[in-house]
Write an enzyme that holds these catalytic residues in place. Sequence first.
Site, PDB file in Angstrom:
ATOM      1  N   GLY A 211     -27.495 -49.583  61.692  1.00 11.09           N
ATOM      2  CA  GLY A 211     -26.769 -49.430  62.962  1.00 11.09           C
ATOM      3  C   GLY A 211     -27.277 -50.411  63.999  1.00 11.09           C
ATOM      4  O   GLY A 211     -27.293 -50.131  65.197  1.00 11.09           O
ATOM      5  N   ALA A 212     -27.685 -51.601  63.522  1.00  9.65           N
ATOM      6  CA  ALA A 212     -28.294 -52.601  64.412  1.00  9.65           C
ATOM      7  C   ALA A 212     -27.249 -53.457  65.125  1.00  9.65           C
ATOM      8  O   ALA A 212     -27.597 -54.375  65.862  1.00  9.65           O
ATOM      9  CB  ALA A 212     -29.254 -53.494  63.615  1.00  9.65           C
TER      10      ALA A 212
ATOM     11  N   LYS B 259     -28.689 -33.955  62.157  1.00  7.87           N
ATOM     12  CA  LYS B 259     -29.879 -34.380  62.918  1.00  7.87           C
ATOM     13  C   LYS B 259     -31.062 -33.441  62.666  1.00  7.87           C
ATOM     14  O   LYS B 259     -32.208 -33.870  62.625  1.00  7.87           O
ATOM     15  CB  LYS B 259     -29.539 -34.468  64.409  1.00  7.87           C
ATOM     16  CG  LYS B 259     -28.526 -35.561  64.761  1.00  7.87           C
ATOM     17  CD  LYS B 259     -29.003 -36.928  64.296  1.00  7.87           C
ATOM     18  CE  LYS B 259     -28.126 -38.071  64.773  1.00  7.87           C
ATOM     19  NZ  LYS B 259     -28.581 -39.378  64.281  1.00  7.87           N
TER      20      LYS B 259
ATOM     21  N   TYR C 287     -22.912 -32.676  63.426  1.00  7.80           N
ATOM     22  CA  TYR C 287     -23.894 -33.648  63.926  1.00  7.80           C
ATOM     23  C   TYR C 287     -25.276 -32.986  64.072  1.00  7.80           C
ATOM     24  O   TYR C 287     -26.293 -33.547  63.646  1.00  7.80           O
ATOM     25  CB  TYR C 287     -23.377 -34.182  65.271  1.00  7.80           C
ATOM     26  CG  TYR C 287     -24.201 -35.249  65.929  1.00  7.80           C
ATOM     27  CD1 TYR C 287     -24.197 -36.563  65.451  1.00  7.80           C
ATOM     28  CD2 TYR C 287     -24.951 -34.975  67.068  1.00  7.80           C
ATOM     29  CE1 TYR C 287     -24.938 -37.554  66.084  1.00  7.80           C
ATOM     30  CE2 TYR C 287     -25.688 -35.957  67.711  1.00  7.80           C
ATOM     31  CZ  TYR C 287     -25.678 -37.248  67.218  1.00  7.80           C
ATOM     32  OH  TYR C 287     -26.407 -38.238  67.850  1.00  7.80           O
TER      33      TYR C 287
HETATM   34  P1  NAP Z   1     -23.363 -46.598  68.683  1.00  6.17           P
HETATM   35  O1  NAP Z   1     -23.486 -47.375  69.937  1.00  6.17           O
HETATM   36  O2  NAP Z   1     -22.099 -45.871  68.403  1.00  6.17           O
HETATM   37  O3  NAP Z   1     -23.719 -47.573  67.454  1.00  6.17           O
HETATM   38  C1  NAP Z   1     -23.718 -47.055  66.160  1.00  6.17           C
HETATM   39  C2  NAP Z   1     -24.182 -48.094  65.158  1.00  6.17           C
HETATM   40  O4  NAP Z   1     -24.186 -47.448  63.870  1.00  6.17           O
HETATM   41  C3  NAP Z   1     -23.234 -49.289  65.056  1.00  6.17           C
HETATM   42  O5  NAP Z   1     -23.953 -50.486  64.868  1.00  6.17           O
HETATM   43  C4  NAP Z   1     -22.395 -48.962  63.813  1.00  6.17           C
HETATM   44  O6  NAP Z   1     -21.976 -50.106  63.070  1.00  6.17           O
HETATM   45  C5  NAP Z   1     -23.423 -48.220  62.964  1.00  6.17           C
HETATM   46  N1  NAP Z   1     -22.728 -47.381  61.989  1.00  6.17           N
HETATM   47  C6  NAP Z   1     -21.919 -46.320  62.199  1.00  6.17           C
HETATM   48  N2  NAP Z   1     -21.436 -45.881  61.029  1.00  6.17           N
HETATM   49  C7  NAP Z   1     -21.956 -46.672  60.064  1.00  6.17           C
HETATM   50  C8  NAP Z   1     -21.793 -46.754  58.659  1.00  6.17           C
HETATM   51  N3  NAP Z   1     -21.033 -45.888  57.974  1.00  6.17           N
HETATM   52  N4  NAP Z   1     -22.458 -47.731  57.993  1.00  6.17           N
HETATM   53  C9  NAP Z   1     -23.237 -48.607  58.649  1.00  6.17           C
HETATM   54  N5  NAP Z   1     -23.410 -48.603  59.972  1.00  6.17           N
HETATM   55  C10 NAP Z   1     -22.768 -47.642  60.680  1.00  6.17           C
HETATM   56  O7  NAP Z   1     -24.507 -45.468  68.582  1.00  6.17           O
HETATM   57  P2  NAP Z   1     -25.843 -45.254  69.447  1.00  6.17           P
HETATM   58  O8  NAP Z   1     -25.503 -44.458  70.635  1.00  6.17           O
HETATM   59  O9  NAP Z   1     -26.577 -46.536  69.586  1.00  6.17           O
HETATM   60  O10 NAP Z   1     -26.640 -44.274  68.468  1.00  6.17           O
HETATM   61  C11 NAP Z   1     -27.589 -44.740  67.524  1.00  6.17           C
HETATM   62  C12 NAP Z   1     -28.264 -43.545  66.870  1.00  6.17           C
HETATM   63  O11 NAP Z   1     -28.889 -42.741  67.882  1.00  6.17           O
HETATM   64  C13 NAP Z   1     -27.280 -42.618  66.150  1.00  6.17           C
HETATM   65  O12 NAP Z   1     -27.874 -42.117  64.977  1.00  6.17           O
HETATM   66  C14 NAP Z   1     -27.071 -41.503  67.148  1.00  6.17           C
HETATM   67  O13 NAP Z   1     -26.716 -40.306  66.511  1.00  6.17           O
HETATM   68  C15 NAP Z   1     -28.445 -41.416  67.774  1.00  6.17           C
HETATM   69  N6  NAP Z   1     -28.417 -40.790  69.096  1.00  6.17           N
HETATM   70  C16 NAP Z   1     -27.711 -41.344  70.126  1.00  6.17           C
HETATM   71  C17 NAP Z   1     -27.700 -40.716  71.357  1.00  6.17           C
HETATM   72  C18 NAP Z   1     -26.944 -41.275  72.526  1.00  6.17           C
HETATM   73  O14 NAP Z   1     -26.920 -40.586  73.569  1.00  6.17           O
HETATM   74  N7  NAP Z   1     -26.359 -42.451  72.450  1.00  6.17           N
HETATM   75  C19 NAP Z   1     -28.406 -39.514  71.534  1.00  6.17           C
HETATM   76  C20 NAP Z   1     -29.112 -38.983  70.463  1.00  6.17           C
HETATM   77  C21 NAP Z   1     -29.115 -39.629  69.241  1.00  6.17           C
HETATM   78  P3  NAP Z   1     -20.864 -51.149  63.637  1.00  6.17           P
HETATM   79  O15 NAP Z   1     -21.549 -51.881  64.752  1.00  6.17           O
HETATM   80  O16 NAP Z   1     -20.570 -52.001  62.463  1.00  6.17           O
HETATM   81  O17 NAP Z   1     -19.720 -50.308  64.099  1.00  6.17           O
END
Ligand code: NAP
Length: 249
Positions: free
Chosen positions: A15-16, A161, A157
């Site tokens: 998810g980079a 988690k 979710y």
């Molecule tokens: P984001 O901005 O939606 O980015 C998600 C990333 O994951 C993207 O690079 C996406 O790839 C990749 N991804 C999604 N599905 C995938 C798949 N099937 N195969 C490969 N890559 C995949 O998410 P974020 O907010 O940065 O969250 C990152 C992590 O932190 C997640 O696990 C999320 O649950 C956790 N988290 C986030 C929050 C928050 O408030 N944002 C809070 C708690 C936990 P593409 O770029 O190719 O689309």
Amino acid sequence: MSEENTKTKIALVTGAGRGIGKTIAESLARDGMHVICVSKSASSCGTAADSIKENGGKAESLAVDVSSGEEIRKACEKILEEHECVDVLVNNAGITRDNLLFRMEEDDWMDVINTNLNSCFHWIKAIGRPMTRKRWGRIINISSVVGLTGNAGQANYAAAKAGMIGLTKSLAREFAARSVTVNAIAPGFIDTDMTSSLDDRIKEVALSTVPLKRFGKVEDIAEMASFLSSEKSSYITGQVFTVDGGMVM
Ligand code: NAP
């Protein structure tokens, strides 16, 4: 310093392409690691890796759909042909498919479990063996505060988690004798694409539960990931670090 300690470490961040994962990848590259940026779309992880290289870091990219165990196994075969070992694995890729349970489709349940939780099993199984053989490694699973508290409308979710936390603690025990640490970070509400689409009312309610009175920045999570990837955290394993402005105490 031993020869092992001076070698460039290899990190793999899923998810980079965007958000938290992109900033973790940039941070590990600044720490001197060669970062393999993985995301679903080739263009997003490619752009992330290019930006690291433009800033003087070492990176490469690989498009992998982490919801597929088969794709992960093939990717790991390729990676381990090129690199002797991955030293730092950050399981960060994640999605949400929110709904109340009675309205949740089975696909929404399975997609979230496969992408957020089962992916960790497949990556760790493939990459953990050379890591444990080398007797040094860091595994960091990006969970969520909802894995600790639960959240109405996010049963899929929150289950994924929470599962990541059980996985973290179990593998910390399995891998400890090999000096491979396994920890989880549980972010609170972080400003990324994942949260930007939520409506303003939900954001207002969320903000009212944060004692530090702001949403988190991606850098807040990347700082913790950088610490947990380093030599400085060598006596820490099996822990869950909430980075949430004080939401969960
Ligand atoms: P984001 O901005 O939606 O980015 C998600 C990333 O994951 C993207 O690079 C996406 O790839 C990749 N991804 C999604 N599905 C995938 C798949 N099937 N195969 C490969 N890559 C995949 O998410 P974020 O907010 O940065 O969250 C990152 C992590 O932190 C997640 O696990 C999320 O649950 C956790 N988290 C986030 C929050 C928050 O408030 N944002 C809070 C708690 C936990 P593409 O770029 O190719 O689309």
